[in-house]
Write a protein that holds these residues in place. Sequence first.
Motif, PDB file in Angstrom:
ATOM      1  N   LEU A  78      30.821  51.248  40.490  1.00 41.66           N
ATOM      2  CA  LEU A  78      30.950  51.527  39.052  1.00 41.66           C
ATOM      3  C   LEU A  78      32.417  51.659  38.644  1.00 41.66           C
ATOM      4  CD1 LEU A  78      28.028  54.073  38.486  1.00 41.66           C
ATOM      5  CD2 LEU A  78      28.143  51.676  37.741  1.00 41.66           C
ATOM      6  N   ILE A  79      33.233  52.208  39.528  1.00 39.04           N
ATOM      7  CA  ILE A  79      34.672  52.308  39.239  1.00 39.04           C
ATOM      8  C   ILE A  79      35.262  50.916  39.065  1.00 39.04           C
ATOM      9  CG2 ILE A  79      36.911  52.903  40.261  1.00 39.04           C
ATOM     10  CD1 ILE A  79      35.571  55.382  41.448  1.00 39.04           C
ATOM     11  N   PHE A  80      34.875  49.990  39.961  1.00 36.46           N
ATOM     12  CA  PHE A  80      35.378  48.622  39.828  1.00 36.46           C
ATOM     13  C   PHE A  80      34.955  48.016  38.505  1.00 36.46           C
ATOM     14  CE2 PHE A  80      34.482  44.069  40.046  1.00 36.46           C
ATOM     15  CZ  PHE A  80      35.738  43.576  40.351  1.00 36.46           C
ATOM     16  N   TRP A  81      33.670  48.169  38.150  1.00 33.64           N
ATOM     17  CA  TRP A  81      33.173  47.561  36.922  1.00 33.64           C
ATOM     18  C   TRP A  81      33.598  48.324  35.668  1.00 33.64           C
ATOM     19  CZ3 TRP A  81      32.203  42.768  36.896  1.00 33.64           C
ATOM     20  CH2 TRP A  81      31.701  42.134  38.026  1.00 33.64           C
ATOM     21  N   THR A  82      34.455  49.319  35.867  1.00 33.83           N
ATOM     22  CA  THR A  82      35.103  49.981  34.737  1.00 33.83           C
ATOM     23  C   THR A  82      36.524  49.437  34.568  1.00 33.83           C
ATOM     24  OG1 THR A  82      33.813  52.017  35.046  1.00 33.83           O
ATOM     25  CG2 THR A  82      35.865  52.180  33.776  1.00 33.83           C
ATOM     26  N   TRP A  83      37.317  49.472  35.651  1.00 32.48           N
ATOM     27  CA  TRP A  83      38.723  49.089  35.513  1.00 32.48           C
ATOM     28  C   TRP A  83      38.900  47.575  35.354  1.00 32.48           C
ATOM     29  CZ3 TRP A  83      41.415  45.626  38.356  1.00 32.48           C
ATOM     30  CH2 TRP A  83      41.009  45.351  39.669  1.00 32.48           C
ATOM     31  N   PHE A  84      38.093  46.770  36.043  1.00 28.94           N
ATOM     32  CA  PHE A  84      38.291  45.326  35.978  1.00 28.94           C
ATOM     33  C   PHE A  84      37.987  44.762  34.582  1.00 28.94           C
ATOM     34  CE2 PHE A  84      36.689  40.917  37.037  1.00 28.94           C
ATOM     35  CZ  PHE A  84      37.963  40.366  37.153  1.00 28.94           C
ATOM     36  N   PRO A  85      36.838  45.088  33.973  1.00 32.01           N
ATOM     37  CA  PRO A  85      36.612  44.604  32.601  1.00 32.01           C
ATOM     38  C   PRO A  85      37.650  45.126  31.604  1.00 32.01           C
ATOM     39  CG  PRO A  85      34.535  45.310  33.587  1.00 32.01           C
ATOM     40  CD  PRO A  85      35.635  45.756  34.512  1.00 32.01           C
ATOM     41  N   LEU A  86      38.114  46.383  31.822  1.00 32.06           N
ATOM     42  CA  LEU A  86      39.136  46.921  30.923  1.00 32.06           C
ATOM     43  C   LEU A  86      40.432  46.118  31.032  1.00 32.06           C
ATOM     44  CD1 LEU A  86      38.731  50.811  31.210  1.00 32.06           C
ATOM     45  CD2 LEU A  86      38.399  49.386  29.174  1.00 32.06           C
ATOM     46  N   LEU A  87      40.813  45.763  32.256  1.00 39.48           N
ATOM     47  CA  LEU A  87      42.021  44.968  32.450  1.00 39.48           C
ATOM     48  C   LEU A  87      41.881  43.603  31.787  1.00 39.48           C
ATOM     49  CD1 LEU A  87      44.804  44.669  33.880  1.00 39.48           C
ATOM     50  CD2 LEU A  87      43.562  43.649  35.811  1.00 39.48           C
ATOM     51  N   VAL A  88      40.742  42.963  32.001  1.00 39.70           N
ATOM     52  CA  VAL A  88      40.514  41.644  31.409  1.00 39.70           C
ATOM     53  C   VAL A  88      40.502  41.726  29.890  1.00 39.70           C
ATOM     54  CG1 VAL A  88      38.880  39.730  31.228  1.00 39.70           C
ATOM     55  CG2 VAL A  88      39.267  40.817  33.447  1.00 39.70           C
ATOM     56  N   SER A  89      39.963  42.802  29.352  1.00 42.93           N
ATOM     57  CA  SER A  89      39.876  42.955  27.895  1.00 42.93           C
ATOM     58  C   SER A  89      41.247  43.095  27.231  1.00 42.93           C
ATOM     59  CB  SER A  89      39.015  44.176  27.538  1.00 42.93           C
ATOM     60  OG  SER A  89      39.675  45.386  27.892  1.00 42.93           O
ATOM     61  N   CYS A  90      42.265  43.419  28.029  1.00 44.63           N
ATOM     62  CA  CYS A  90      43.615  43.557  27.474  1.00 44.63           C
ATOM     63  C   CYS A  90      44.268  42.201  27.203  1.00 44.63           C
ATOM     64  CB  CYS A  90      44.499  44.354  28.433  1.00 44.63           C
ATOM     65  SG  CYS A  90      44.017  46.090  28.605  1.00 44.63           S
ATOM     66  N   LEU A  91      43.678  41.117  27.680  1.00 43.28           N
ATOM     67  CA  LEU A  91      44.182  39.781  27.386  1.00 43.28           C
ATOM     68  C   LEU A  91      43.864  39.433  25.934  1.00 43.28           C
ATOM     69  CD1 LEU A  91      43.134  38.167  30.771  1.00 43.28           C
ATOM     70  CD2 LEU A  91      45.482  38.548  29.986  1.00 43.28           C
ATOM     71  N   PRO A  92      44.654  38.584  25.318  1.00 45.75           N
ATOM     72  CA  PRO A  92      44.585  38.411  23.861  1.00 45.75           C
ATOM     73  C   PRO A  92      43.341  37.723  23.323  1.00 45.75           C
ATOM     74  CG  PRO A  92      46.178  36.895  24.818  1.00 45.75           C
ATOM     75  CD  PRO A  92      45.789  37.846  25.901  1.00 45.75           C
ATOM     76  N   ASN A  93      42.691  36.853  24.109  1.00 42.32           N
ATOM     77  CA  ASN A  93      41.524  36.137  23.581  1.00 42.32           C
ATOM     78  C   ASN A  93      40.580  35.776  24.721  1.00 42.32           C
ATOM     79  OD1 ASN A  93      42.353  33.380  24.671  1.00 42.32           O
ATOM     80  ND2 ASN A  93      44.106  33.834  23.325  1.00 42.32           N
ATOM     81  N   TRP A  94      39.375  35.313  24.325  1.00 45.74           N
ATOM     82  CA  TRP A  94      38.355  35.027  25.327  1.00 45.74           C
ATOM     83  C   TRP A  94      38.717  33.843  26.212  1.00 45.74           C
ATOM     84  CZ3 TRP A  94      34.849  37.989  27.248  1.00 45.74           C
ATOM     85  CH2 TRP A  94      34.351  39.070  26.505  1.00 45.74           C
ATOM     86  N   GLY A  95      39.462  32.904  25.684  1.00 38.76           N
ATOM     87  CA  GLY A  95      39.876  31.773  26.496  1.00 38.76           C
ATOM     88  C   GLY A  95      40.733  32.208  27.676  1.00 38.76           C
ATOM     89  N   GLU A  96      41.700  33.065  27.396  1.00 40.51           N
ATOM     90  CA  GLU A  96      42.565  33.556  28.471  1.00 40.51           C
ATOM     91  C   GLU A  96      41.811  34.476  29.421  1.00 40.51           C
ATOM     92  OE1 GLU A  96      46.433  34.970  27.771  1.00 40.51           O
ATOM     93  OE2 GLU A  96      46.917  33.501  26.195  1.00 40.51           O
ATOM     94  N   ARG A  97      40.867  35.229  28.876  1.00 35.09           N
ATOM     95  CA  ARG A  97      40.089  36.134  29.737  1.00 35.09           C
ATOM     96  C   ARG A  97      39.263  35.346  30.754  1.00 35.09           C
ATOM     97  NH1 ARG A  97      38.226  39.435  24.379  1.00 35.09           N
ATOM     98  NH2 ARG A  97      40.236  40.474  24.018  1.00 35.09           N
ATOM     99  N   VAL A  98      38.598  34.326  30.263  1.00 32.44           N
ATOM    100  CA  VAL A  98      37.787  33.501  31.170  1.00 32.44           C
ATOM    101  C   VAL A  98      38.686  32.795  32.179  1.00 32.44           C
ATOM    102  CG1 VAL A  98      36.278  31.474  31.312  1.00 32.44           C
ATOM    103  CG2 VAL A  98      35.917  33.171  29.511  1.00 32.44           C
ATOM    104  N   ALA A  99      39.807  32.268  31.722  1.00 33.29           N
ATOM    105  CA  ALA A  99      40.731  31.571  32.610  1.00 33.29           C
ATOM    106  C   ALA A  99      41.306  32.522  33.661  1.00 33.29           C
ATOM    107  CB  ALA A  99      41.855  30.933  31.806  1.00 33.29           C
ATOM    108  N   PHE A 100      41.629  33.736  33.254  1.00 35.49           N
ATOM    109  CA  PHE A 100      42.169  34.745  34.169  1.00 35.49           C
ATOM    110  C   PHE A 100      41.170  35.037  35.294  1.00 35.49           C
ATOM    111  CE2 PHE A 100      42.451  39.194  35.491  1.00 35.49           C
ATOM    112  CZ  PHE A 100      43.801  39.358  35.761  1.00 35.49           C
ATOM    113  N   VAL A 101      39.913  35.248  34.938  1.00 43.44           N
ATOM    114  CA  VAL A 101      38.875  35.548  35.936  1.00 43.44           C
ATOM    115  C   VAL A 101      38.683  34.357  36.864  1.00 43.44           C
ATOM    116  CG1 VAL A 101      36.423  36.027  36.266  1.00 43.44           C
ATOM    117  CG2 VAL A 101      37.704  37.231  34.483  1.00 43.44           C
ATOM    118  N   LEU A 102      38.634  33.149  36.300  1.00 44.02           N
ATOM    119  CA  LEU A 102      38.432  31.951  37.127  1.00 44.02           C
ATOM    120  C   LEU A 102      39.587  31.741  38.102  1.00 44.02           C
ATOM    121  CD1 LEU A 102      36.921  29.367  34.606  1.00 44.02           C
ATOM    122  CD2 LEU A 102      35.773  30.486  36.524  1.00 44.02           C
TER     123      LEU A 102
END
Length: 461
Positions: free
Chosen positions: A303-327
């Motif tokens: 649960l700690i992982f699924w808290t900090w990781f989505p929060l970090l990704v959400s700090c990116l400016p848009n969904w395109g960059e978020r998806v690209a970052f994860v990939l």
Amino acid sequence: MVSPSTSTIEVLNSVIDGKKYITSEELQKHNKPNDLWISIQGKVYNVTEWSKQHPGGDTPLLNLSGQDATDAFIAFHPGTAWANLPNLFTGYHLSDYHVSEVSKDYRKLASEFSKSGMFDKKGHGVIYSLSFVSLLLSATVYGVLYSSSFWVHMLSGALLGLAWMQIAYLGHDAGHYQMMSTRGWNKFAGIFIGNCITGISIAWWKWTHNAHHIACNSLDYDPDLQHLPMLAVSNKLFTSLTSVFYGRQLTFNPLARFFISYQHYTYYPIMAVARVNLYLQTVLLLLSKRKVPDKVPNILGTLIFWTWFPLLVSCLPNWGERVAFVLVSFCVTGIQHVQFTLNHFAASVYVGPPKGNDWFEKQTAGTIDISCSSWMDWFFGGLQFQLEHHLFPRLPRCHLRSISPIVRELCKKHGLPYVSLSFYDANVTTLKTLRTAALQARDVTNMDPQNLVWEAFNTHG
């Protein structure tokens, strides 16, 4: 004390010099969860109740039940574990106990390593790795939070993937009790760096990894070779084997035939997103009714992982960059999935349970080392010496390169394979193995891909 359920011995046993004896054939009958015996150095032990609290889980004991397990016991247990055996002794000895020449040499080598203190000398690799991981994670967070550049964000994703790779090696060390000085600290380290930072449960890893070590490259006992419907390393999987580990059939249906027919093309793309499957396996295990060691800490860590990781990704400016970052982070980590599969996919496989009396032979047949310069050891986490690690899983990675020549000579002495390939050659060999199985799958079906998809649709809705 002998279990009441086994008080009537169906074969003739003898008493010699005050000792009671049974044969290996009689021992083999005690191979069920409610009647589980093993032999260690010729003494017979009843581990039926112990299997329920065994730190390594019940799977290794079940896989070696009803047979001699001396070499596996030596490989996985420190000297202190021998003190637990007298309480499990049945009073019986094996009348036909025999030690092969290769096992004698293996046990002698393990004893020499132990006397020299190699299992306790962990070196400074852990400190270096933790420092490197901390630097990578800090750079990742800094790049996401303090830069507006798309390319810096993608670089941050790559650095996160590289950090996950190094963390996985540390988690592997902790899982084998190689990382910290005590079992408790290793357990804490495993949950912290495994569950909290990578989102992959150390409990799931230990469950599957212990089974992998014991049943190395058994198609129906080793979970690391059970990847249907996406991948198959042997046409023996085309008979829909039953996975003893998962307790279900590995169905080779039209959908599996379709995917496997092209697996030499899809291998790298699958490895690039294989992390998704590890997250899924973690969730399935932690939500299952199966008894999971330290289940609550594992759930909290995940649960700690699924808290900090989505929060970090959400700090990116848009969904395109978020998806690209994860990939990008997944693709970089996919290199490690390739590394792991190179060690076994192209090695010899077999069907059936592991045998305790050919421990050394099975490890040599089922593993492939990756040759590299010493300055690249960090990249492989020591696991390029896969055979050395399988023979001595408790040995800290800092010693694996030094014992490699010794293991090579032992293999040469007994006429056993010692396969060491370059990273490039290992990739080529693995692809050839996958291609061979792919072409065999096409011969089995005798259908074109369109028909396969149509049949799969009708079969599975």
